[in-house]
Motif scaffolding. Sequence first.
Motif, PDB file in Angstrom:
ATOM      1  N   THR A   1      -4.764  -2.710   0.544  1.00 20.00           N
ATOM      2  CA  THR A   1      -4.916  -4.156   0.542  1.00 20.00           C
ATOM      3  C   THR A   1      -3.571  -4.854   0.563  1.00 20.00           C
ATOM      4  N   ARG A   2      -2.692  -4.345  -0.272  1.00 15.17           N
ATOM      5  CA  ARG A   2      -1.385  -4.996  -0.357  1.00 15.17           C
ATOM      6  C   ARG A   2      -0.597  -4.822   0.929  1.00 15.17           C
ATOM      7  N   LEU A   3      -0.755  -3.669   1.558  1.00 12.13           N
ATOM      8  CA  LEU A   3      -0.025  -3.481   2.820  1.00 12.13           C
ATOM      9  C   LEU A   3      -0.550  -4.440   3.880  1.00 12.13           C
TER      10      LEU A   3
ATOM     11  N   PHE B   1      13.530  -5.723  -1.481  1.00 16.09           N
ATOM     12  CA  PHE B   1      13.899  -4.411  -1.987  1.00 16.09           C
ATOM     13  C   PHE B   1      15.024  -4.500  -3.010  1.00 16.09           C
ATOM     14  N   ILE B   2      16.022  -5.338  -2.748  1.00 15.08           N
ATOM     15  CA  ILE B   2      17.111  -5.450  -3.713  1.00 15.08           C
ATOM     16  C   ILE B   2      16.849  -6.557  -4.715  1.00 15.08           C
TER      17      ILE B   2
ATOM     18  N   TRP C   1       5.682  -5.706   1.776  1.00 11.71           N
ATOM     19  CA  TRP C   1       6.103  -4.302   1.914  1.00 11.71           C
ATOM     20  C   TRP C   1       7.341  -4.013   1.088  1.00 11.71           C
ATOM     21  N   GLY C   2       8.263  -4.948   1.150  1.00 12.22           N
ATOM     22  CA  GLY C   2       9.494  -4.758   0.381  1.00 12.22           C
ATOM     23  C   GLY C   2       9.224  -4.628  -1.106  1.00 12.22           C
TER      24      GLY C   2
ATOM     25  N   PRO D   1       4.205   2.241   3.053  1.00 11.97           N
ATOM     26  CA  PRO D   1       4.957   1.030   3.426  1.00 11.97           C
ATOM     27  C   PRO D   1       6.055   1.326   4.432  1.00 11.97           C
ATOM     28  N   SER D   2       6.693   2.511   4.300  1.00 13.96           N
ATOM     29  CA  SER D   2       7.734   2.864   5.260  1.00 13.96           C
ATOM     30  C   SER D   2       7.156   2.903   6.668  1.00 13.96           C
ATOM     31  N   LEU D   3       5.999   3.558   6.767  1.00 12.16           N
ATOM     32  CA  LEU D   3       5.360   3.644   8.083  1.00 12.16           C
ATOM     33  C   LEU D   3       5.058   2.250   8.620  1.00 12.16           C
TER      34      LEU D   3
END
Lengths: 622, 450
Positions: free
Chosen positions: B237-239, B384-385, B396-397, B420-422
């Motif tokens: 869901t989050r993706l 991400f940071i 995604w981050g 998420p990477s994909l």
Amino acid sequence: VFSYIVKRFLLMIPTLIGIITICFVLMRLAPGDPLELRLASLGEQKEGSIQREQYKLMAKQFGLDKPMFLNFRSLRGYSKEIDKYIPLIDDLDAIQQAYRGQESEELSFLDKIGVLDVNLRLNEYARLLESSPGEAQIVLNSLSNSTKIAIQIRLEKMGKWAVKPLYEKLIAEKDIDRIAKICKGLKYATTGGFRFDFNINDPPGESEVRKIKQAWSLFVKRAEGKLEDPDKDRRREIEGVVSQILGMSVERSELPDTVRHIKTLADEGELWEDDCRYIAQKIVEADDIKSIYLLSYTVATLISPRGFIELAPESGASEKEIRDVQENWKVLYEQNRELYDPSGSKRASAIFSESQYFNNLVDLISFRFVDWKSLQNQTQQVGARIKGALKYSLPLMLVSQILVYLIAVPAGILCSINRGKVIDRGISLNLFLLYSIPSYVAALLMILVFSFYIDLFPMRGYVPRELAETVGGLGYIFQWMRYSFMPIVCLSIFSVAGLAMYTRTSLLEVANQDYIRTARAKGVPEFRVVMKHILRNGLIPIITLFASFLPGLLGGAIIIETLFDIPGMGKLAIDSIGFKDYTTLIAIFYIDALAVLVSLLLTDILYVTVDPRISFGSQEVR
Amino acid sequence: MKAPQTYLDIVYSQFKKSKINILALLGAALIWAVAIFTPLIVSSYPLVYIERGEQGTDISSPWFKSLFYTNSEEVLQFVDITRERVVENEKVLYTYKLFEIHPDLLFNMLMLATIPAIIYWVIFVRKCQVSAVHKWVRVFMVYFIIGVLLTVLGSIKPLKPTFNTRFDYTEYALKNRGRDTAIFTLIPFDPYQIDMEFEYKKPFSRKADIDGFEPKRINDWSYHPLGTTGNGYDLFTRLLYGTRISITVGIVAVFIYSSLGTIIGSIAGYFGGKPDLIISRIIEVIIMIPSLFLIAILVGLTERSVYVVMLAIGIIGWTGIARLIRGEFLRQRSIDFVVAAQALGASKFRLIFRHILPNAIHPLLVAIPFGIAASATVEGALSFIGYGVRPPTASWGIVLEEARRNLDTLGDKWWLIVFPSLAIFATVALFNLVGNGIRDAVDPRLRGIQ
């Protein structure tokens, strides 16, 4: 050629100033006060006034107490305004009296200096006075409290420009109460009074040393007549003791011993109170921090230096004490007449020179910024922080950049030679996929595979100190490679792909030129065509990319360093943003900008050297 | 009759020569479709809810109502993952404004706008005498205009929710299981639904499988196709919702910076001389500073939110396009048709926007897909940071950031990284491929090469 380089240098100046300006504006216009953040992070939970004091000192230390761009304070005579404040300085009763009385209209000027809603609150007070005097008193109390602080802030803002009018009033004043108030006002205007002592582990900066020395020279002046001058023989004795004290160590571990030693010297009567003046004179003449520290500590054990130059009387001080304070101000003012009563031209130039922006600019251009203190960690200097960070990120970036060129350029050449063939297609597609992997994705996946499933490389990106100390030179290099493998790979992926594609395009462009066809038609062997004609010309655009080499080295990598926990430049930058540590940030910005400008210049020169078709004269200034 | 060939037609005919390009375009369209139709796939609101009360049966569609849920003042309660560690495992409930509601609203409205767009296509466009590309362009224009209009209307005057928008229908449906009928979507999870007892579970696990299972919600019986993250959020869901954030950031940021870049670049290129010098210097200054650093400063000094991220990327990113447009302008300025228009007395405005700009626009065509890919990357990097969108937001981050915080136990939580990477990789690669295709189609110098 020379004139071209000079021209480029001249063009660099506005660019550099532009960068500093943008950076400065960004930092200073952002919401949130870095100092408050800093104080909060220190866990300061002291009462308001102490925190205010600390805030003030900190602001002064970082130069944040000055206006941002232009300082017009020097041109304004504050005399009239100050006249109104004097009876109110630090006197809640007087303020309340004034508010209670009929002259509350006259007090409305306070509205302008930051006391909120004076008239509104006064009306409230008047309304409540009839019905419930208790509540009215509360309103009045809060109002007068904020008025008191507002006056204090106002005087601080005026700063040294308020000293002269205040001083003139001090001389002319007869009433002892008002003298005390003026002295307090003067102290606010000069911020924080004097420091005699400091922590040797957190050595003061150049300007602070100057101030400490100034305090001691004032001490010398004030001690005249109070302390007897030693005669010749006594002087020789003092010299002996002083040189003994100066020989002591101030290392962190031995400091308690030193302190004890000085105390015994004082207790055993080797030094007397009367010697203080002579020793203080020595402090003024001393030029290293260590001797200033030791001698001032010695004096402080013998006598309280504060009593000699108290700048503000305690509440309920006797008349004699207040007179003493007044005398102190006279001496201080005479000593610093030039500072407090500058000439007209100095006043005019202060408009620019006394602003934060200008100070920063001067410090940056003269490279004094390395001595700035970091807002995040006040015991560290910005230069030292950056140096420490570079130690980690520089080798990392260097290796990865070199790797990028070593891999990408041959790959690009390979592709362009075999254009359209399977090799080209395969490499191009792979490169393209690599180009689409963000570095953080690559890094996380690599950690997952190489640190968890195959326990090959450690998760941290730098050799831990304990390990670095135990292994020798070669072992260290091996460990470094082991620890840095993943960061370097992640750093390189994106650049390799980009550079290789760039190389390929640029070579293909050359390969389509007419002269290549001519060469082939002439019957030049294919190998020679490629090496001599295509590569020679096709690789020239690659040289422009060298412009990013140096900045890349110094800039570090934000994401990779955060992820692998490497305390390099990128991590430093991102941490500084979090702490609003704008001294460090501006310094990093400036270094980056310098690196880019220098490498742009170098690239241009390189370009001309390599490509004979371009000369300095004809080239458009980029 | 064959429609006259326009520039777009030529570009498209070049573009479709390569199969990879077509595949990439289809892939990008698929991502777009996923972003739009997310609520149709995952939603914790029942599509149809039949309530059999004492007064009689009441049929409603909470799902449809939830599409209009726009009240940005609504305060959502959730456990802030980032602060939780600070307060030493003490689970603290924080209240936060959920800022990132507008991208969601926009995409919901775009989903609704597909219907009028299809009608428009059937009635007006299908029989028009223009090429296929132009038909698509027209439909997309109408589609977008309707969607944006609906969004603007929705944000200015939010529909008064006729029901509590955060009402937990999954719980309610379970309570009244015998009485009511509810039809849910395929995966009945909400991106913000917390389940602290079901953190970090493997793909294809479900709550019903644990020992001593006590159902609390109706979706406890549903599988989590990609597992769960911290706080028991459903990863899939989050993706899906993260796609919306990424694409919004990409498109809006690129829109901002390409408009800025076009305007500034054309001013510099057209007027030359001093304006050019000043603008070139400004560009030089901005290019000099690493852009991620600059964006992080902008975001870090203000508030963490998706709008700030979009704005920051937009403000910083315009330099590249400005340079390209400036170069084109410098080249076109002295070409005969411009000189002729000038001689005919065309105004500066007309010269710039009618004559030169349409001929100088092709760098933009290339820059847009690349820009979307790059902006999506940057958005992920910022989250991400810790300088991107706020933690509860599905992005995604954010998921990757959570993985980073759990780095020490990462081996057991591989799905936090891999999926998420994909997603990021697929999006970036597809948009990059489209950009590559357009570049090959647009750039005449490279046309013959491949």
